[in-house]
Write a protein that holds these residues in place. Sequence first.
Motif, short mmCIF file in Angstrom:
data_model
loop_
_atom_site.label_atom_id
_atom_site.label_comp_id
_atom_site.label_asym_id
_atom_site.label_seq_id
_atom_site.Cartn_x
_atom_site.Cartn_y
_atom_site.Cartn_z
N ILE A 77 0.97 -1.27 0.05
CA ILE A 77 -0.04 0.01 -0.12
C ILE A 77 1.07 1.45 0.05
O ILE A 77 0.62 2.49 -0.65
N TYR A 78 2.00 1.08 0.72
CA TYR A 78 2.83 2.22 0.78
C TYR A 78 4.13 2.28 -0.29
O TYR A 78 4.37 1.12 -1.04
N PRO A 79 4.41 3.16 -0.87
CA PRO A 79 5.47 3.57 -2.05
C PRO A 79 6.95 2.64 -1.60
O PRO A 79 7.19 2.92 -0.48
N ASP A 80 7.55 2.34 -2.50
CA ASP A 80 8.71 1.65 -2.33
C ASP A 80 9.79 2.46 -1.77
O ASP A 80 10.44 2.23 -0.96
N LYS A 81 9.63 3.97 -2.13
CA LYS A 81 10.56 4.93 -1.73
C LYS A 81 10.39 5.03 -0.09
O LYS A 81 11.69 5.14 0.47
N LEU A 82 9.31 5.14 0.37
CA LEU A 82 8.95 5.17 1.58
C LEU A 82 9.48 3.89 2.59
O LEU A 82 10.36 3.91 3.30
N ARG A 83 9.18 2.67 2.00
CA ARG A 83 9.80 1.51 2.53
C ARG A 83 11.23 1.29 2.42
O ARG A 83 11.79 0.77 3.42
N THR A 84 11.64 1.94 1.39
CA THR A 84 13.14 1.69 1.37
C THR A 84 14.00 2.50 2.32
O THR A 84 14.80 2.44 3.12
N LYS A 85 13.29 3.66 2.78
CA LYS A 85 13.91 4.90 3.48
C LYS A 85 13.82 4.16 4.87
O LYS A 85 14.47 4.34 5.82
N LEU A 86 12.52 3.58 5.09
CA LEU A 86 12.23 3.03 6.70
C LEU A 86 13.18 1.81 6.81
O LEU A 86 13.93 1.72 8.02
N GLU A 87 13.43 0.95 5.64
CA GLU A 87 14.60 -0.07 6.02
C GLU A 87 15.92 0.47 6.41
O GLU A 87 16.47 -0.12 7.28
N ARG A 88 16.19 1.46 5.72
CA ARG A 88 17.47 2.18 5.93
C ARG A 88 17.75 2.45 7.39
O ARG A 88 18.54 2.46 8.14
N THR A 89 16.64 3.18 7.82
CA THR A 89 16.47 3.87 9.17
C THR A 89 16.62 2.75 10.07
O THR A 89 17.46 2.98 11.26
N VAL A 90 15.89 1.73 10.16
CA VAL A 90 15.71 0.57 10.96
C VAL A 90 17.10 0.08 11.25
O VAL A 90 17.69 -0.27 12.13
N ARG A 91 17.78 -0.35 9.76
CA ARG A 91 19.10 -0.94 10.04
C ARG A 91 20.11 -0.01 10.65
O ARG A 91 21.14 -0.64 11.22
N GLU A 92 20.06 1.32 10.23
CA GLU A 92 21.09 2.20 10.96
C GLU A 92 20.67 2.36 12.19
O GLU A 92 21.76 2.64 13.09
N SER A 93 19.74 2.14 12.88
CA SER A 93 19.52 2.02 14.23
C SER A 93 20.01 0.72 15.00
O SER A 93 19.90 0.53 16.26
N GLY A 94 20.38 -0.38 14.30
CA GLY A 94 21.14 -1.50 14.67
C GLY A 94 20.11 -2.48 14.92
O GLY A 94 20.47 -3.52 15.49
N ILE A 95 18.82 -2.37 14.10
CA ILE A 95 18.03 -3.52 14.25
C ILE A 95 18.39 -4.39 13.05
O ILE A 95 18.39 -4.08 11.85
N GLU A 96 18.52 -5.65 13.30
CA GLU A 96 18.64 -6.69 12.10
C GLU A 96 17.30 -7.02 11.40
O GLU A 96 16.25 -7.16 12.11
N LEU A 97 17.31 -7.02 10.17
CA LEU A 97 15.95 -7.24 9.43
C LEU A 97 16.17 -8.83 8.61
O LEU A 97 17.36 -9.09 8.21
N VAL A 98 15.31 -9.42 8.73
CA VAL A 98 15.06 -10.55 7.92
C VAL A 98 13.80 -10.50 6.94
O VAL A 98 12.70 -10.72 7.74
N LEU A 99 14.29 -10.44 5.63
CA LEU A 99 13.00 -10.31 4.71
C LEU A 99 12.64 -11.45 4.17
O LEU A 99 13.53 -12.32 3.89
#
Length: 82
Positions: A16-38
């Motif tokens: 529902i959300y644009p990829d640009k927003l989703r990409t920025k969120l992913e970058r912010t989450v990773r930079e905060s030290g949270i590991e993502l498994v997609l």
Amino acid sequence: MRTTVIHADRMLLNDIYPDKLRTKLERTVRESGIELVLNDIVDQDQTGQNADGVVTTRTGRLVPADLVVSFSPAQDFHKVAK
């Protein structure tokens, strides 16, 4: 403390959300030290306190975990929010 987010889709949130927003969120989450498994899932029977200290995703990945919190799919949330 180590935090890992496991998400079933290729990106955070849903399409529902644009990829640009989703990409920025992913970058912010990773930079905060949270590991993502997609593109992976932890089955419901592994939620709550985890005596083994590890959960296994559907693809076989082992993720250290003392506590597992599960969230319902976004489409269920949207149904409730209406």
